[in-house]
Design an enzyme around this catalytic site. Structure first.
Site, PDB file in Angstrom:
ATOM      1  CG  ASP A   1      -0.271  -0.132   2.456  1.00  0.00           C
ATOM      2  OD1 ASP A   1       0.837   0.285   2.591  1.00  0.00           O
ATOM      3  OD2 ASP A   1      -0.860   0.175   3.610  1.00  0.00           O
TER       4      ASP A   1
ATOM      5  CB  THR B   1       2.124  -2.718  10.952  1.00  0.00           C
ATOM      6  OG1 THR B   1       0.970  -3.261  10.293  1.00  0.00           O
ATOM      7  CG2 THR B   1       1.615  -1.207  11.673  1.00  0.00           C
TER       8      THR B   1
ATOM      9  CG  HIS C   1      11.245 -25.310  11.276  1.00  0.00           C
ATOM     10  ND1 HIS C   1      11.637 -25.210  12.591  1.00  0.00           N
ATOM     11  CD2 HIS C   1      12.206 -25.931  10.656  1.00  0.00           C
ATOM     12  CE1 HIS C   1      12.659 -25.706  12.799  1.00  0.00           C
ATOM     13  NE2 HIS C   1      13.202 -26.107  11.654  1.00  0.00           N
TER      14      HIS C   1
ATOM     15  CG  HIS D   1       9.548 -29.118  10.285  1.00  0.00           C
ATOM     16  ND1 HIS D   1       9.255 -28.664  11.324  1.00  0.00           N
ATOM     17  CD2 HIS D   1      10.982 -29.410   9.892  1.00  0.00           C
ATOM     18  CE1 HIS D   1      10.426 -28.606  11.965  1.00  0.00           C
ATOM     19  NE2 HIS D   1      11.295 -29.017  11.140  1.00  0.00           N
TER      20      HIS D   1
END
Length: 146
Positions: free
Chosen positions: A8, A67, A98, A133
């Site tokens: 953005d 963020t 993992h 995993h």
């Protein structure tokens, strides 16, 4: 490697820097926007970037907002995407090894370009280890398919 990238307005500058850098390293970068600093919504750009990975049109993806949280939530809504928000290289390495993450989220407000380079390098450098995993990835996929 073909990498989708999106942001953005809050992640625009970092997206542009990373795109140029990745291209200089020989990667093919598909930019899903945004195209400037005008206010816009991360979901409009991060969803198509994540879809490109889920559909196999790109090998890996990078989504960026201020963020990284909104970008990662958006990417994780796309079936087949395992997006991880990473603020340092070790987490990026481990999420590849993992979790078989295929999209990386970055927070441009908390991560400068030099750190972002190191995070992206770690994310692209490592492969999924499989083994024990894989069982966990299968369980995540089962949740996604409910």
């Amino acid at each position: 490697m073909k990498i989708s990238i999106a942001s953005d307005h809050g992640g625009y500058a970092l997206k542009e820097e990373l795109s140029a850098w990745l291209t200089s390293l020989g990667h093919q970068v598909e930019d899903f926007g945004c195209r400037g600093l005008d206010s816009c919504d991360y979901a409009d750009f991060c969803e198509p970037a994540a879809l490109a990975v889920a559909e196999g049109k790109c090998d890996q993806g990078i989504v960026i907002c201020t963020t990284g949280i909104g970008a990662s939530i958006t990417a994780n809504k796309v079936k087949g995407v395992r997006c991880a928000l990473c603020g340092e290289p070790w987490s990026a390495q481990m999420t590849r090894r993992h979790n078989d993450a295929n999209v990386l989220a970055l927070g441009a407000g908390t991560t400068g370009f030099l750190m972002a380079q190191q995070i992206v390098e770690s994310f692209l450098m490592y492969d999924f280890e499989g083994g024990r995993h894989q069982r966990r990835i299968d369980k995540i996929a089962a949740i996604e398919n409910r």
